[in-house]
Design a protein around this motif. Structure first.
Motif, short mmCIF file in Angstrom:
data_model
loop_
_atom_site.label_atom_id
_atom_site.label_comp_id
_atom_site.label_asym_id
_atom_site.label_seq_id
_atom_site.Cartn_x
_atom_site.Cartn_y
_atom_site.Cartn_z
N VAL A 1 0.87 -1.18 0.00
CA VAL A 1 0.00 0.00 0.00
C VAL A 1 0.91 1.22 0.00
O VAL A 1 1.88 1.28 0.75
N ARG A 2 0.60 2.19 -0.84
CA ARG A 2 1.37 3.44 -0.89
C ARG A 2 0.58 4.51 -0.14
O ARG A 2 -0.53 4.87 -0.53
N ALA A 3 1.20 5.00 0.94
CA ALA A 3 0.58 6.04 1.77
C ALA A 3 1.14 7.40 1.37
O ALA A 3 2.35 7.57 1.27
N HIS A 4 0.25 8.36 1.17
CA HIS A 4 0.66 9.72 0.80
C HIS A 4 0.86 10.60 2.02
O HIS A 4 1.49 11.65 1.95
N GLU A 5 0.26 10.16 3.14
CA GLU A 5 0.48 10.86 4.41
C GLU A 5 0.23 9.87 5.53
O GLU A 5 -0.41 8.84 5.33
#
Length: 122
Positions: free
Chosen positions: A36-40
């Motif tokens: 999962v790519r978290a932006h914040e």
């Protein structure tokens, strides 16, 4: 920030119309990595809680575990190749792993330690 978990499942399959031994029924202990790519980060400093990610991923992977994948509804008309398994899991997980802070980035499927695929979605 990329957050991932690794898991696995065991299952049998055969590749229809494959010109070789893989056309015969056989099995694998597939290894699965979901990223999962978290932006914040959240207020606790996490992209996504590992506990939550594991629960969601295991819900989808458990559906494939100890099955003849050719009999699974998703693979009745297409071969349950590692590529198609990765696509199936990505499409199954993506809606559950999409928020304003993060989204599903990739699903990796390995048939062995030295061979596998990574799917990033469409």
């Amino acid at each position: 920030m990329d957050v991932f978990i690794k898991t696995h499942f065991s299952g049998g399959h055969h590749l229809r119309a494959y010109p070789g031994n893989c056309e015969n029924p056989h099995g694998h202990n597939w290894k699965v990595k979901v990223t999962v790519r978290a932006h914040e980060l959240d207020s606790l400093g996490m992209g996504i809680d590992f506990k939550d990610l594991k629960k969601i991923v295991h819900g989808a992977v458990d559906e494939l575990d100890h099955r003849d994948l050719n009999e699974h509804p998703a693979f009745k008309k297409i071969n349950p190749s590692s590529e198609h398994i990765a696509m199936y899991l990505f499409d199954t997980l993506a809606p559950q792993l999409q928020t304003e802070r993060y989204g599903l980035y990739s699903v990796e499927i390995r048939e062995t330690d030295s061979s596998g695929v990574i799917y990033y979605g469409k």
